[in-house]
Design a protein around this motif. Structure first.
Motif, PDB file in Angstrom:
ATOM      1  N   HIS A 215       0.828  -1.202   0.000  1.00 22.80           N
ATOM      2  CA  HIS A 215       0.000   0.000   0.000  1.00 22.80           C
ATOM      3  C   HIS A 215       0.865   1.256   0.000  1.00 22.80           C
TER       4      HIS A 215
ATOM      5  N   LYS B 185      -6.687  11.406  -9.175  1.00 20.26           N
ATOM      6  CA  LYS B 185      -7.465  10.697 -10.189  1.00 20.26           C
ATOM      7  C   LYS B 185      -7.090  11.164 -11.588  1.00 20.26           C
TER       8      LYS B 185
ATOM      9  N   GLU C 100     -10.310   2.441 -10.243  1.00 22.15           N
ATOM     10  CA  GLU C 100     -10.711   1.976  -8.915  1.00 22.15           C
ATOM     11  C   GLU C 100      -9.701   0.983  -8.348  1.00 22.15           C
ATOM     12  N   THR C 101      -9.192   0.101  -9.199  1.00 21.33           N
ATOM     13  CA  THR C 101      -8.186  -0.870  -8.764  1.00 21.33           C
ATOM     14  C   THR C 101      -6.907  -0.170  -8.320  1.00 21.33           C
TER      15      THR C 101
ATOM     16  N   LEU D 136      -6.663   2.973  -7.281  1.00 23.60           N
ATOM     17  CA  LEU D 136      -6.945   3.756  -6.073  1.00 23.60           C
ATOM     18  C   LEU D 136      -7.036   2.886  -4.830  1.00 23.60           C
ATOM     19  N   ASP D 137      -7.386   1.625  -4.992  1.00 21.92           N
ATOM     20  CA  ASP D 137      -7.453   0.712  -3.852  1.00 21.92           C
ATOM     21  C   ASP D 137      -6.094   0.534  -3.179  1.00 21.92           C
ATOM     22  N   LYS D 138      -5.030   0.776  -3.934  1.00 25.50           N
ATOM     23  CA  LYS D 138      -3.678   0.613  -3.415  1.00 25.50           C
ATOM     24  C   LYS D 138      -3.100   1.917  -2.871  1.00 25.50           C
TER      25      LYS D 138
ATOM     26  N   THR E 122      -3.717   5.513  -0.391  1.00 29.34           N
ATOM     27  CA  THR E 122      -4.442   6.367   0.545  1.00 29.34           C
ATOM     28  C   THR E 122      -3.914   7.780   0.382  1.00 29.34           C
TER      29      THR E 122
END
Length: 372
Positions: free
Chosen positions: A32, A49, A67-68, A70-72, A74
């Motif tokens: 992450h 983004k 989305e994938t 951004l999941d990684k 913060t």
């Protein structure tokens, strides 16, 4: 394998983020990423983004949805001097890659104060604020933190006498390096200092030649695109014909940073090109591309300047004269050459054969930023 990254909207920082995401989603060597982004005209989330959805990002990320990606990640919406341990105490990282900073090469007093605050001041703040949380601090410096040297330098800066610099930028990076190593030693934090040389657009990952900002040596074609038509007489350009520019592609820099991240025992690394591109081999090509055909190289600064020469030597020539008109900084590139070979890349990273492609690309893009 989580990390906080500063400078994620910058040239090198954005590419470190791209490489991190690719590894996190494929080889899973890392996990992450926390990124510090300040709001501007839009929020930090919108800024991030825009970067991840930009058509100019490396094609290896096209297989993943926004989305994938951004999941990684913060997002920490803050400027660096306002960032504090309390707002991050519940975030799961113990390493910082500090990439943010100023690359302003001007000599003015205002510039000196600004680069010292942006480079040394911010670095001090981060270390003092997060010293109880950190196990490792990776500082992205510059190969030119060695200042002016008469002998070839290696990766360990303490092996060299560093006393004089071309500009306040170099001095601020050297001071920052010194502070990082001393502070981390006293506070039981593992430090790594990584030093990219002059950064150009991508030459490894498509789409090629891309960079989010045309900076440093791109200032030369910027100047010529604006003023070349004023050159109506012979142009005497002051260069050291035995010297050159040490240029590395931004995607190679990012790959080198991730390589070092996965090798925490690697304390210092000069991310340089084993072979510099000589001024005498590229200057003429660039000038002719802007239809300046009547020029000559000179080993000393000319006198009795004509109109165009006066404009040049009072602006961009003044900025770069300590890089193009004097012997260049030479590097022992043994360590980085091993990585180049390991990655299966050309020994000079493709810079020489693609130099004019890089210049032409920047002109075609009209030196526009990809994102802010």
């Amino acid at each position: 394998m989580n990390c906080l990254l500063t400078g994620a909207t910058g040239i090198v920082g954005s590419h470190i983020m791209f490489e991190w995401l690719h590894k996190a989603l494929t080889t899973k060597d890392v996990n992450h990423l926390y990124v510090v982004i300040r709001a501007s005209k839009v929020s930090a989330k919108i800024r991030l983004k825009e970067i991840l959805e930009d058509n100019d990002k490396p094609s290896f990320l096209n297989q993943f949805s926004t989305e994938t990606l951004l999941d990684k990640i913060t997002i920490i919406e803050s400027d660096l001097l306002s960032l504090d341990i309390n707002s991050c105490k519940n975030l799961n990282f113990n390493t910082i890659i500090h990439c943010a900073g100023s690359t302003n090469l001007l000599q003015s007093t205002d510039t000196k104060n600004n680069v010292k605050e942006q480079n040394l001041g911010v670095t001090k703040h981060l270390l003092n604020e997060f010293k109880t949380k950190l196990k490792r601090f990776i500082y992205i410096s510059t190969a030119y933190s060695f200042g002016i040297q008469n002998k070839k330098v290696d990766d360990k800066i303490s092996n060299h006498n560093v006393t004089s610099f071309r500009n306040p930028y170099e001095a601020s990076k050297y001071e920052s390096e010194y502070f990082v190593k001393e502070f981390c030693l006293k506070n039981n934090i593992n430090s790594q200092v990584l030093r990219p040389s002059i950064v150009c657009g991508r030459l490894i990952e498509a789409p090629f030649f891309e960079t989010p900002k045309f900076d440093v040596f791109y200032s030369w074609p910027m100047f010529l695109s604006k003023y070349a038509k004023k050159c109506t007489e012979n142009f005497r350009i002051w260069i050291d014909k035995a010297s050159g520019l040490n240029i590395v592609p931004v995607d190679f820099v990012a790959k080198s940073v991730l390589y070092a991240y996965l090798k925490p025992d690697l304390k210092e690394l000069n991310i340089v090109n084993p072979v510099q591109i000589l001024h005498k081999d590229y200057v003429g090509h660039v000038l002719r591309s802007f239809k300046i055909n009547n020029f000559e190289y000179t080993s000393i600064k000319p006198e009795n300047l004509n109109t165009f020469e006066t404009l040049y030597y009072k602006s961009i020539g003044l900025l770069f004269e300590k890089y193009v008109s004097v012997p260049d900084l030479q590097f022992n590139a043994e360590a980085i050459s091993k990585l180049i070979k390991q990655l299966g890349l050309e020994p000079n990273l493709g810079v020489h054969k693609n130099f004019m492609n890089l210049i032409d690309f920047s002109v075609e893009k009209k030196f526009r930023k990809s994102y802010s």
